[in-house]
Design a protein around this motif. Structure first.
Motif, PDB file in Angstrom:
ATOM      1  N   VAL A  32      22.088 -35.290 -37.464  1.00  0.00           N
ATOM      2  CA  VAL A  32      21.755 -35.859 -38.775  1.00  0.00           C
ATOM      3  C   VAL A  32      20.238 -35.919 -38.957  1.00  0.00           C
ATOM      4  O   VAL A  32      19.716 -35.631 -40.034  1.00  0.00           O
ATOM      5  N   TYR A  35      19.058 -32.430 -39.732  1.00  0.00           N
ATOM      6  CA  TYR A  35      19.408 -32.086 -41.113  1.00  0.00           C
ATOM      7  C   TYR A  35      18.430 -32.709 -42.103  1.00  0.00           C
ATOM      8  O   TYR A  35      17.954 -32.036 -43.036  1.00  0.00           O
ATOM      9  N   HIS A  36      18.091 -33.980 -41.904  1.00  0.00           N
ATOM     10  CA  HIS A  36      17.215 -34.665 -42.853  1.00  0.00           C
ATOM     11  C   HIS A  36      15.757 -34.242 -42.722  1.00  0.00           C
ATOM     12  O   HIS A  36      15.035 -34.161 -43.719  1.00  0.00           O
ATOM     13  N   THR A  37      15.279 -33.966 -41.502  1.00  0.00           N
ATOM     14  CA  THR A  37      13.884 -33.541 -41.370  1.00  0.00           C
ATOM     15  C   THR A  37      13.660 -32.172 -42.006  1.00  0.00           C
ATOM     16  O   THR A  37      12.604 -31.918 -42.585  1.00  0.00           O
ATOM     17  N   MET A  39      15.448 -31.022 -44.536  1.00  0.00           N
ATOM     18  CA  MET A  39      15.634 -31.207 -45.965  1.00  0.00           C
ATOM     19  C   MET A  39      14.459 -31.945 -46.605  1.00  0.00           C
ATOM     20  O   MET A  39      14.084 -31.674 -47.753  1.00  0.00           O
ATOM     21  N   MET A  40      13.828 -32.875 -45.859  1.00  0.00           N
ATOM     22  CA  MET A  40      12.842 -33.779 -46.447  1.00  0.00           C
ATOM     23  C   MET A  40      11.402 -33.382 -46.172  1.00  0.00           C
ATOM     24  O   MET A  40      10.490 -34.056 -46.660  1.00  0.00           O
ATOM     25  N   ARG A  47      16.779 -25.633 -45.913  1.00  0.00           N
ATOM     26  CA  ARG A  47      17.938 -26.062 -45.146  1.00  0.00           C
ATOM     27  C   ARG A  47      17.821 -25.553 -43.718  1.00  0.00           C
ATOM     28  O   ARG A  47      17.297 -24.469 -43.477  1.00  0.00           O
ATOM     29  N   GLY A  61      24.679 -32.179 -41.636  1.00  0.00           N
ATOM     30  CA  GLY A  61      24.793 -33.631 -41.721  1.00  0.00           C
ATOM     31  C   GLY A  61      26.218 -34.074 -41.973  1.00  0.00           C
ATOM     32  O   GLY A  61      26.708 -35.023 -41.342  1.00  0.00           O
ATOM     33  N   GLY A 164      18.332 -43.739 -46.979  1.00  0.00           N
ATOM     34  CA  GLY A 164      19.399 -42.991 -47.634  1.00  0.00           C
ATOM     35  C   GLY A 164      20.756 -43.019 -46.951  1.00  0.00           C
ATOM     36  O   GLY A 164      21.780 -43.169 -47.613  1.00  0.00           O
ATOM     37  N   PRO A 165      20.839 -42.895 -45.612  1.00  0.00           N
ATOM     38  CA  PRO A 165      22.152 -42.796 -44.960  1.00  0.00           C
ATOM     39  C   PRO A 165      22.978 -44.078 -44.990  1.00  0.00           C
ATOM     40  O   PRO A 165      24.149 -44.056 -44.622  1.00  0.00           O
ATOM     41  N   TRP A 309      15.822 -42.368 -41.184  1.00  0.00           N
ATOM     42  CA  TRP A 309      15.386 -42.064 -42.555  1.00  0.00           C
ATOM     43  C   TRP A 309      14.071 -42.755 -42.911  1.00  0.00           C
ATOM     44  O   TRP A 309      13.127 -42.094 -43.367  1.00  0.00           O
ATOM     45  N   THR A 328      10.591 -32.730 -37.166  1.00  0.00           N
ATOM     46  CA  THR A 328      11.722 -33.141 -36.341  1.00  0.00           C
ATOM     47  C   THR A 328      11.238 -33.722 -35.018  1.00  0.00           C
ATOM     48  O   THR A 328      11.686 -34.805 -34.597  1.00  0.00           O
TER      49      THR A 328
END
Length: 369
Positions: A32, A35-37, A39-40, A47, A61, A164-165, A309, A328
């Protein structure tokens, strides 16, 4: 291969600390974060490679969270079946979720308001930060719809979500309530009853989703949690190993050419979930080698999940723009120590307190009787 479980049922694996489920949860939590690092990140928003492979059916995620829900369904239903008492069940669930969540919300909100808001430390004297902290700590009463304004604080971090999560925790909480309701309504031996009701709800959610749409969050995740319940009720007779993983992969490969010919992707959500869950159950049933024994008694996954997050968001605001790989690494360098402190200083002590209290309550009751 000497450390792999041979002939061990799922019940035998989860009935002891000698299993790999904490490691599976840790891998899912780290997935997870990845995935977020990706994406953000600001420098190259994109992606991650696994999500690009799984697109458009799902993403890294969602697969990781899906595995979480299967494992949660197994262990939460096991908790009820082992002690079908509403008060004690609720106490255990609260002890596992709330203390670590409260500390995370308190620390990250204070830091965000103090250093990343338009009003600085004075903002802590306003009601909004505390409404955010306590509202999220009690999971907003498990209401079906939470206004977006309750998930962020105006003027803090540019108005973006602070964590967010957390929305998945509200639905996790609703599933805990569902397990308790199923258990309280038992009209057959508990294991048989929970299996039958879980199968019925699993069918209803997928065949008649509009009927349960007022309670169900997302059919896929709801179905995976219910699958976890079914697996727990069958655990004494379930044995999942590498040949089952191979069969799941073979099934996906058999469907590959047909799907590639008729759909934008040769994969399907069912195939992805089948392989991911089978692999997770196989790995979770293993006896880990000695170097990994620490993970069998210490679960850092929840801390990683709730802390990552806000750490990513604040690092992104503080450091120069960086690509996803570097973000990451930097994020994990901060998040992992925080998660370890959360477990050892907050989560584990809270669980111990509740277990002692429940133990004393049972002893006192026995003496009284």
């Amino acid at each position: 291969m000497a450390h792999l479980s041979q002939g061990r049922t799922l019940e035998a694996a989860i009935g002891t600390h000698d299993n790999g489920f904490n490691l599976v949860r840790l891998v899912c939590a780290l997935a997870v974060v990845v995935y977020h690092t990706w994406m953000m990140n600001v420098a190259e928003p994109m992606r991650d490679p696994i999500t690009r492979f799984l697109n458009p059916n799902t993403d890294l995620g969602a697969v990781a969270v899906g595995v979480f829900f299967v494992i949660s369904g197994m262990f939460v239903s096991r908790s009820w079946m082992g002690d079908p008492h509403l008060g004690r069940f609720a106490a255990r669930r609260v002890a596992r979720i709330v203390p670590g969540l409260f500390v995370c919300l308190l620390v990250t909100t204070v830091v965000a308001v103090g250093f990343f808001s338009t009003f600085g430390w004075a903002g802590l004297f306003e009601s909004a930060p505390w409404r955010y902290i306590f509202g999220n700590t009690v999971l907003h009463g498990l209401v079906y719809h939470i206004p977006p304004g309750h998930l962020r604080i105006a003027g803090v971090l540019g108005g973006q979500p602070l964590n967010g999560p957390l929305w998945t925790l509200y639905w996790e909480g609703r599933m805990y309530v569902m397990v308790a309701l199923i258990g309280l309504a038992a009209a057959l031996p508990l294991r048989t009853w929970m299996r039958g009701v879980a199968l019925f709800l699993l069918l209803a959610a997928n065949v008649y989703p509009e009927i349960v749409s007022g309670y169900v969050w997302e059919t896929r995740m709801w179905s995976l949690f219910l699958t976890g319940i079914v697996l727990q009720t069958m655990a004494p007779n379930v044995n999942i190993g590498w040949r089952h993983v191979a069969c799941a992969v073979a099934l996906v490969l058999l469907n590959w050419t047909r799907s590639a010919d008729q759909t934008p992707s040769p994969l399907t959500w069912f195939g992805i979930a089948l392989v991911a869950v089978t692999l997770a159950l196989c790995a979770g049933s293993m006896r880990l080698p000695g170097w990994a024994a620490h993970l069998q008694r210490h679960d850092y996954s929840y801390g990683i999940y709730i802390w990552h997050w806000p750490v990513i968001v604040m690092l992104r605001e503080t450091l120069p723009p960086m690509g996803p790989k570097r973000l990451t690494v930097v994020s994990l360098a901060v998040v992992i120590p925080l998660a370890m402190m959360s477990w050892h200083l907050v989560e584990r002590p809270s669980l111990r307190v509740v277990r002692r209290w429940l133990g004393r309550s049972e002893t006192a009751k026995a003496v009284t009787v």
